[in-house]
Scaffold this active site. Structure first.
Site, PDB file in Angstrom:
ATOM      1  N   ASN A  58      -5.684   5.407   9.398  1.00  0.00           N
ATOM      2  CA  ASN A  58      -4.694   4.888   7.992  1.00  0.00           C
ATOM      3  C   ASN A  58      -4.225   6.459   6.995  1.00  0.00           C
ATOM      4  O   ASN A  58      -4.983   7.359   6.915  1.00  0.00           O
ATOM      5  CB  ASN A  58      -5.705   4.297   7.168  1.00  0.00           C
ATOM      6  CG  ASN A  58      -4.849   3.219   5.584  1.00  0.00           C
ATOM      7  OD1 ASN A  58      -3.986   3.168   5.709  1.00  0.00           O
ATOM      8  ND2 ASN A  58      -5.598   3.677   4.402  1.00  0.00           N
ATOM      9  N   HIS A  76      -3.189   6.923   3.167  1.00  0.00           N
ATOM     10  CA  HIS A  76      -4.177   6.469   1.538  1.00  0.00           C
ATOM     11  C   HIS A  76      -2.584   7.455   1.132  1.00  0.00           C
ATOM     12  O   HIS A  76      -2.486   8.930   1.160  1.00  0.00           O
ATOM     13  CB  HIS A  76      -5.443   6.697   1.750  1.00  0.00           C
ATOM     14  CG  HIS A  76      -5.255   5.973   0.674  1.00  0.00           C
ATOM     15  ND1 HIS A  76      -5.577   4.722   0.249  1.00  0.00           N
ATOM     16  CD2 HIS A  76      -5.920   6.858  -0.978  1.00  0.00           C
ATOM     17  CE1 HIS A  76      -5.786   4.533  -1.452  1.00  0.00           C
ATOM     18  NE2 HIS A  76      -6.510   6.222  -1.397  1.00  0.00           N
ATOM     19  N   SER A  91      -3.806  11.035   2.214  1.00  0.00           N
ATOM     20  CA  SER A  91      -4.926  12.154   3.544  1.00  0.00           C
ATOM     21  C   SER A  91      -4.565  11.329   4.301  1.00  0.00           C
ATOM     22  O   SER A  91      -3.962   9.138   4.243  1.00  0.00           O
ATOM     23  CB  SER A  91      -6.876  11.345   2.842  1.00  0.00           C
ATOM     24  OG  SER A  91      -5.892  11.898   1.161  1.00  0.00           O
ATOM     25  N   ASP A 120     -11.198   3.572   2.165  1.00  0.00           N
ATOM     26  CA  ASP A 120     -10.578   3.849   2.048  1.00  0.00           C
ATOM     27  C   ASP A 120     -11.896   4.817   1.968  1.00  0.00           C
ATOM     28  O   ASP A 120     -11.291   6.059   1.683  1.00  0.00           O
ATOM     29  CB  ASP A 120      -9.523   4.363   0.917  1.00  0.00           C
ATOM     30  CG  ASP A 120      -9.021   3.222   0.614  1.00  0.00           C
ATOM     31  OD1 ASP A 120      -7.816   2.339  -0.083  1.00  0.00           O
ATOM     32  OD2 ASP A 120      -8.205   2.873   1.941  1.00  0.00           O
TER      33      ASP A 120
HETATM   34  N1  LIG Z   1     -12.594  -2.075   5.639  1.00  0.00           N
HETATM   35  C1  LIG Z   1     -11.314  -0.697   5.321  1.00  0.00           C
HETATM   36  N2  LIG Z   1     -10.288  -1.907   5.408  1.00  0.00           N
HETATM   37  C2  LIG Z   1      -8.986  -1.517   5.276  1.00  0.00           C
HETATM   38  C3  LIG Z   1      -8.686  -0.097   4.933  1.00  0.00           C
HETATM   39  C4  LIG Z   1      -9.680   0.216   5.029  1.00  0.00           C
HETATM   40  O1  LIG Z   1     -10.447   2.227   4.575  1.00  0.00           O
HETATM   41  N3  LIG Z   1     -10.779  -0.044   5.179  1.00  0.00           N
HETATM   42  N4  LIG Z   1      -7.852   0.718   3.969  1.00  0.00           N
HETATM   43  C5  LIG Z   1      -6.810   0.104   3.901  1.00  0.00           C
HETATM   44  C6  LIG Z   1      -6.163   0.350   3.421  1.00  0.00           C
HETATM   45  N5  LIG Z   1      -5.343   0.559   1.861  1.00  0.00           N
HETATM   46  C7  LIG Z   1      -5.802   1.932   1.032  1.00  0.00           C
HETATM   47  O2  LIG Z   1      -4.958   2.658   1.729  1.00  0.00           O
HETATM   48  C8  LIG Z   1      -6.072  -0.678   0.493  1.00  0.00           C
HETATM   49  C9  LIG Z   1      -5.240  -1.429   0.698  1.00  0.00           C
HETATM   50  C10 LIG Z   1      -5.381  -2.867   0.922  1.00  0.00           C
HETATM   51  C11 LIG Z   1      -5.917  -2.726  -0.377  1.00  0.00           C
HETATM   52  C12 LIG Z   1      -6.033  -4.399  -1.158  1.00  0.00           C
HETATM   53  O3  LIG Z   1      -6.713  -4.055  -2.565  1.00  0.00           O
HETATM   54  N6  LIG Z   1      -5.439  -5.252  -0.339  1.00  0.00           N
HETATM   55  C13 LIG Z   1      -5.531  -6.527  -1.413  1.00  0.00           C
HETATM   56  C14 LIG Z   1      -3.759  -7.168  -1.411  1.00  0.00           C
HETATM   57  C15 LIG Z   1      -3.360  -6.203  -2.147  1.00  0.00           C
HETATM   58  C16 LIG Z   1      -2.534  -6.374  -2.030  1.00  0.00           C
HETATM   59  O4  LIG Z   1      -1.540  -7.816  -1.118  1.00  0.00           O
HETATM   60  O5  LIG Z   1      -1.003  -6.662  -2.271  1.00  0.00           O
HETATM   61  C17 LIG Z   1      -7.040  -7.734  -0.885  1.00  0.00           C
HETATM   62  O6  LIG Z   1      -6.997  -7.193   0.743  1.00  0.00           O
HETATM   63  O7  LIG Z   1      -7.056  -7.722  -0.800  1.00  0.00           O
HETATM   64  C18 LIG Z   1      -7.007  -1.911  -0.830  1.00  0.00           C
HETATM   65  C19 LIG Z   1      -6.132  -0.664  -0.251  1.00  0.00           C
HETATM   66  C20 LIG Z   1      -6.420  -0.959   4.586  1.00  0.00           C
HETATM   67  N7  LIG Z   1      -7.820  -2.265   5.192  1.00  0.00           N
HETATM   68  N1  LIG Z   2      -3.747   1.659   0.364  1.00  0.00           N
HETATM   69  C1  LIG Z   2      -2.874   1.089   1.067  1.00  0.00           C
HETATM   70  C2  LIG Z   2      -1.421   2.354   0.712  1.00  0.00           C
HETATM   71  O1  LIG Z   2      -1.337   2.193  -0.546  1.00  0.00           O
HETATM   72  N2  LIG Z   2      -0.661   2.823   1.487  1.00  0.00           N
HETATM   73  C3  LIG Z   2       0.625   3.473   0.838  1.00  0.00           C
HETATM   74  O2  LIG Z   2       1.747   2.813   1.697  1.00  0.00           O
HETATM   75  C4  LIG Z   2       2.863   2.946   1.396  1.00  0.00           C
HETATM   76  C5  LIG Z   2       3.315   2.662   2.827  1.00  0.00           C
HETATM   77  O3  LIG Z   2       4.985   3.173   2.969  1.00  0.00           O
HETATM   78  P1  LIG Z   2       5.354   2.531   3.484  1.00  0.00           P
HETATM   79  O4  LIG Z   2       5.737   1.337   4.689  1.00  0.00           O
HETATM   80  O5  LIG Z   2       7.265   3.400   3.919  1.00  0.00           O
HETATM   81  O6  LIG Z   2       5.264   3.437   5.185  1.00  0.00           O
HETATM   82  C6  LIG Z   2       2.489   4.488   1.936  1.00  0.00           C
HETATM   83  O7  LIG Z   2       2.567   5.094   0.497  1.00  0.00           O
HETATM   84  C7  LIG Z   2       1.083   4.486   2.200  1.00  0.00           C
HETATM   85  O8  LIG Z   2       0.560   5.620   1.635  1.00  0.00           O
END
Ligand SMILES: Nc1nc2c(c(=O)[nH]1)N[C@@H](CN(C=O)c1ccc(C(=O)N[C@@H](CCC(=O)O)C(=O)O)cc1)CN2
Ligand SMILES: NCC(=O)N[C@@H]1O[C@H](COP(=O)([O-])[O-])[C@@H](O)[C@H]1O
Length: 212
Positions: free
Chosen positions: A107, A109, A136, A145
């Site tokens: 991922n 982040h 990251s 994360d």
């Molecule tokens: N188990 C894991 N799942 C995910 C990870 C992880 O490390 N462990 N990374 C995330 C990516 N991410 C940030 O980098 C992230 C994506 C989504 C959410 C979140 O709160 N999602 C909500 C819905 C939000 C929306 O629809 O706009 C949800 O799923 O309820 C937080 C962090 C990907 N998954």
């Molecule tokens: N927590 C997950 C998160 O926020 N990820 C972030 O979503 C964007 C996706 O951009 P992209 O669709 O242009 O690649 C990126 O900035 C990534 O770091």
């Protein structure tokens, strides 16, 4: 050639960076499919333009997170990927799905983990008065994360910044470090062992690989 599957939810600029590196023969693998949980994700257009298979799996079609993830796993495994790449995939994955791909799911982040896990990271950095922020690449684990960091990149935060200007600055760095980390994995240099990220048979520090 390693098989890479990319999960997206939106614009897909990180996907585009991966596609560009793959087209230049510099990724060490091929993107075999892109799956989005949003039908209007522009990243789907980017994949189609590159001739890459696309699928849409709307979250609203499923009663709960477990059933969505079970269907997602079935779709992903249909492409027999060596690596699953989350590129702006905005769903929290269930422990069962994460365990299935542990060690072969990455991922990107938008923060200097462990700072600012979760969402809205750029505004949180601005509100905290940080003069430095960044992104990251990490292995995906059950802890949101919280997986071992592979690589980070730092950007300055200026007094007149807003979340949009910081996001643009971070994106530039994301598009550099994500393809590098994916290349390391495809070349067999990067692995997750004992809950740590390892590069060239050496454990990486908590902040990941130090820049060259
Ligand atoms: N188990 C894991 N799942 C995910 C990870 C992880 O490390 N462990 N990374 C995330 C990516 N991410 C940030 O980098 C992230 C994506 C989504 C959410 C979140 O709160 N999602 C909500 C819905 C939000 C929306 O629809 O706009 C949800 O799923 O309820 C937080 C962090 C990907 N998954
Ligand atoms: N927590 C997950 C998160 O926020 N990820 C972030 O979503 C964007 C996706 O951009 P992209 O669709 O242009 O690649 C990126 O900035 C990534 O770091």
């Amino acid at each position: 050639m390693k098989r890479i599957l990319v999960l997206i939810s939106g614009n897909g600029s990180n996907l585009q960076a991966l596609l560009d590196q793959a087209a230049a023969g510099r990724l060490g693998g091929e993107v075999v499919a892109v799956i989005s949980n949003k039908a209007d994700a522009y990243g789907l257009e980017r994949a189609r333009a590159a001739g890459v298979a696309t699928e849409v799996l709307p979250g609203r079609d499923f009663a709960d997170r477990d059933s969505f993830d079970a269907a997602l796993r079935q779709r992903i495994d249909g492409y027999t990927p060596d690596l699953v790449v989350l590129a702006g995939f905005m769903r929290i994955l269930t422990p069962a799905l994460v365990r299935h791909y542990e060690g072969r799911m990455l991922n990107i982040h938008p923060s200097l983990l462990p700072k600012y896990q979760g969402l809205n990271t750029h505004q949180r950095a601005i509100d905290a008065g940080d003069d430095e922020h960044g992104c990251s690449v990490h292995f995906v684990t059950e802890e949101l994360d919280g997986g071992p960091v592979i690589l980070q990149a730092r950007v300055p935060v200026f007094a007149d910044d807003d979340a949009t200007t910081v996001a643009e600055r971070v994106h530039v760095q994301e598009h550099a470090i994500y393809p590098l980390a994916v290349r390391w994995f495809c070349d067999g240099r990067l692995a997750m062992k004992g809950g740590q990220a390892w590069l060239d048979n050496q454990p990486l520090p908590p902040e990941g690989h130090a820049g060259d």
